[in-house]
Scaffold this motif. Structure first.
Motif, PDB file in Angstrom:
ATOM      1  N   ILE A  71       0.816  -1.225   0.000  1.00 33.63           N
ATOM      2  CA  ILE A  71       0.000   0.000   0.000  1.00 33.63           C
ATOM      3  C   ILE A  71       0.844   1.267   0.000  1.00 33.63           C
ATOM      4  O   ILE A  71       0.308   2.363  -0.219  1.00 33.63           O
ATOM      5  CB  ILE A  71      -0.997   0.024   1.184  1.00 33.63           C
ATOM      6  N   THR A  72       2.153   1.152   0.223  1.00 33.93           N
ATOM      7  CA  THR A  72       3.010   2.343   0.168  1.00 33.93           C
ATOM      8  C   THR A  72       3.481   2.624  -1.265  1.00 33.93           C
ATOM      9  O   THR A  72       4.194   3.603  -1.496  1.00 33.93           O
ATOM     10  CB  THR A  72       4.244   2.202   1.091  1.00 33.93           C
ATOM     11  N   ASP A  73       3.090   1.773  -2.207  1.00 28.91           N
ATOM     12  CA  ASP A  73       3.420   1.960  -3.620  1.00 28.91           C
ATOM     13  C   ASP A  73       2.196   2.567  -4.311  1.00 28.91           C
ATOM     14  O   ASP A  73       1.232   1.872  -4.624  1.00 28.91           O
ATOM     15  CB  ASP A  73       3.785   0.611  -4.245  1.00 28.91           C
ATOM     16  N   GLU A  74       2.238   3.877  -4.532  1.00 31.93           N
ATOM     17  CA  GLU A  74       1.071   4.600  -5.045  1.00 31.93           C
ATOM     18  C   GLU A  74       0.571   4.032  -6.369  1.00 31.93           C
ATOM     19  O   GLU A  74      -0.635   3.819  -6.550  1.00 31.93           O
ATOM     20  CB  GLU A  74       1.420   6.081  -5.209  1.00 31.93           C
ATOM     21  N   GLN A  75       1.484   3.764  -7.272  1.00 28.71           N
ATOM     22  CA  GLN A  75       1.088   3.253  -8.589  1.00 28.71           C
ATOM     23  C   GLN A  75       0.446   1.877  -8.476  1.00 28.71           C
ATOM     24  O   GLN A  75      -0.562   1.588  -9.127  1.00 28.71           O
ATOM     25  CB  GLN A  75       2.309   3.189  -9.515  1.00 28.71           C
ATOM     26  N   ALA A  76       1.021   1.028  -7.616  1.00 24.66           N
ATOM     27  CA  ALA A  76       0.477  -0.318  -7.425  1.00 24.66           C
ATOM     28  C   ALA A  76      -0.929  -0.271  -6.836  1.00 24.66           C
ATOM     29  O   ALA A  76      -1.811  -1.052  -7.214  1.00 24.66           O
ATOM     30  CB  ALA A  76       1.397  -1.133  -6.520  1.00 24.66           C
ATOM     31  N   VAL A  77      -1.149   0.656  -5.902  1.00 21.80           N
ATOM     32  CA  VAL A  77      -2.467   0.801  -5.277  1.00 21.80           C
ATOM     33  C   VAL A  77      -3.506   1.209  -6.317  1.00 21.80           C
ATOM     34  O   VAL A  77      -4.578   0.599  -6.432  1.00 21.80           O
ATOM     35  CB  VAL A  77      -2.423   1.823  -4.122  1.00 21.80           C
ATOM     36  N   HIS A  78      -3.196   2.246  -7.096  1.00 22.63           N
ATOM     37  CA  HIS A  78      -4.151   2.715  -8.107  1.00 22.63           C
ATOM     38  C   HIS A  78      -4.421   1.642  -9.159  1.00 22.63           C
ATOM     39  O   HIS A  78      -5.568   1.452  -9.586  1.00 22.63           O
ATOM     40  CB  HIS A  78      -3.623   3.995  -8.766  1.00 22.63           C
ATOM     41  N   SER A  79      -3.389   0.920  -9.532  1.00 19.27           N
ATOM     42  CA  SER A  79      -3.542  -0.149 -10.525  1.00 19.27           C
ATOM     43  C   SER A  79      -4.450  -1.252 -10.004  1.00 19.27           C
ATOM     44  O   SER A  79      -5.352  -1.723 -10.719  1.00 19.27           O
ATOM     45  CB  SER A  79      -2.162  -0.714 -10.879  1.00 19.27           C
ATOM     46  N   ALA A  80      -4.233  -1.668  -8.747  1.00 16.40           N
ATOM     47  CA  ALA A  80      -5.031  -2.750  -8.152  1.00 16.40           C
ATOM     48  C   ALA A  80      -6.498  -2.349  -8.005  1.00 16.40           C
ATOM     49  O   ALA A  80      -7.408  -3.117  -8.355  1.00 16.40           O
ATOM     50  CB  ALA A  80      -4.449  -3.149  -6.805  1.00 16.40           C
ATOM     51  N   ILE A  81      -6.731  -1.147  -7.480  1.00 17.25           N
ATOM     52  CA  ILE A  81      -8.111  -0.702  -7.258  1.00 17.25           C
ATOM     53  C   ILE A  81      -8.836  -0.505  -8.593  1.00 17.25           C
ATOM     54  O   ILE A  81     -10.011  -0.850  -8.736  1.00 17.25           O
ATOM     55  CB  ILE A  81      -8.151   0.603  -6.435  1.00 17.25           C
ATOM     56  N   ASN A  82      -8.128   0.011  -9.573  1.00 15.09           N
ATOM     57  CA  ASN A  82      -8.737   0.226 -10.890  1.00 15.09           C
ATOM     58  C   ASN A  82      -9.068  -1.100 -11.567  1.00 15.09           C
ATOM     59  O   ASN A  82     -10.071  -1.226 -12.276  1.00 15.09           O
ATOM     60  CB  ASN A  82      -7.795   1.051 -11.767  1.00 15.09           C
ATOM     61  N   ARG A  83      -8.219  -2.091 -11.311  1.00 10.85           N
ATOM     62  CA  ARG A  83      -8.443  -3.422 -11.901  1.00 10.85           C
ATOM     63  C   ARG A  83      -9.613  -4.137 -11.221  1.00 10.85           C
ATOM     64  O   ARG A  83     -10.480  -4.710 -11.883  1.00 10.85           O
ATOM     65  CB  ARG A  83      -7.170  -4.272 -11.772  1.00 10.85           C
ATOM     66  N   ILE A  84      -9.639  -4.083  -9.898  1.00 13.84           N
ATOM     67  CA  ILE A  84     -10.660  -4.808  -9.127  1.00 13.84           C
ATOM     68  C   ILE A  84     -11.998  -4.066  -9.136  1.00 13.84           C
ATOM     69  O   ILE A  84     -13.051  -4.679  -9.164  1.00 13.84           O
ATOM     70  CB  ILE A  84     -10.171  -5.031  -7.676  1.00 13.84           C
TER      71      ILE A  84
END
Length: 283
Positions: free
Chosen positions: A37-50
């Protein structure tokens, strides 16, 4: 309803997913290895995907003592991580629940803290959790904050497991007797969380099992119910110094739960009995 739960490896996240599945909801649990969750890009990617309808944010830096030395990491997880999730939730129009803590208060006095009382954290952990609360409120319109305390659950380490482990080799233990709060079973808490997030009753809540005790009294009840012959010596906080200052008063008022139509959780002694049965059934 599709619900994303962070902190799936932890006590509460694990039980929230379990409680949601029992209600037939579409539950997605993500642990630390699934999402940083400290990786901003990873968070946005995961939430956008799910694209969840709701997020229950259980992931947190909770090592209270280490937080005093690892301030930057603690803030990255509890504040920055929460911000990234809130921004991602806003982008997909998801409601979000933030799990907070009794540590946002200074623990003075003997009265139960109400949701409207002004937080005044006394350590880095409490400070970052309070800042996380502020982040949620500043970014989202549809948010819930639930402050909890003294949790124990099947998945992870907690005070109950520690006491039972020590009872295997010790016949006498010294436990602090001047810090008061409500032990809280994550299985009970998880059901409330799942029920609440399906409503539009947004806002700040306090949620713990009913009843108040000290850590020493909690330990005595654990040994009594588990049938362990262990003498508990009651000691003061000053006799058991820790890196971070603990709040002596963790009493939380749960009146708002009832006002908003939610049931109070069972008494902590009843919760402990069911938890010990769960532990025993797991072998």
């Amino acid at each position: 309803m599709k619900i994303l739960v962070t902190g799936y490896n932890g006590q509460l996240g694990f039980d929230v997913v379990k409680a949601g599945l029992l209600q037939g909801l579409d539950m997605i649990g993500l642990g630390i290895n699934d999402l940083d969750i400290t990786d901003e890009q990873a968070v946005h990617s995961a939430i956008n995907r799910i694209r969840p309808d709701a997020i229950v944010h259980c992931a947190a830096y909770t090592a209270v003592d280490k937080a005093e030395d690892e301030m930057e990491l603690c803030r990255k997880v509890n504040v920055d991580g929460t911000r990234y999730l809130a921004e991602a939730a806003r982008a997909v129009n998801a409601r979000m629940m933030y799990i907070s803590t009794d540590y946002v208060f200074n623990g003075q006095g003997a009265e139960a803290y109400a949701e409207v009382d002004q937080p005044a954290p006394i350590g880095q952990y409490g400070l970052t959790k309070y800042e996380g609360e502020q982040v949620i409120q500043s970014i989202l319109e549809n948010w819930y904050i639930i402050r909890i305390s003294w949790v124990f659950g099947i998945n992870g380490n907690n005070f109950v497991k520690t006491m039972l482990r020590l009872a295997e080799t010790r016949s006498e233990l010294s436990v602090v007797n001047d810090q008061y709060g409500s032990p809280t079973y994550t299985a009970d808490l998880a059901k409330l969380i799942v029920d609440m997030i399906q409503t539009e009753q947004y806002g700040i809540y306090h949620a713990t099992n009913e009843g108040i005790c000290s850590w020493a009294e909690f330990a005595e009840e654990i040994f009594r119910q588990a049938g362990k012959e262990v003498k508990v010596n009651h000691i003061s906080t000053e006799e058991y110094p820790t890196r971070a200052v603990r709040p002596k008063n963790s009493r939380l008022s749960k009146d708002k739960l009832v006002i908003c139509g939610f049931a109070r959780l069972p008494h902590w002694q009843n919760a402990l009995k069911r938890y010990l049965n769960e532990l025993n059934s797991k072998g």
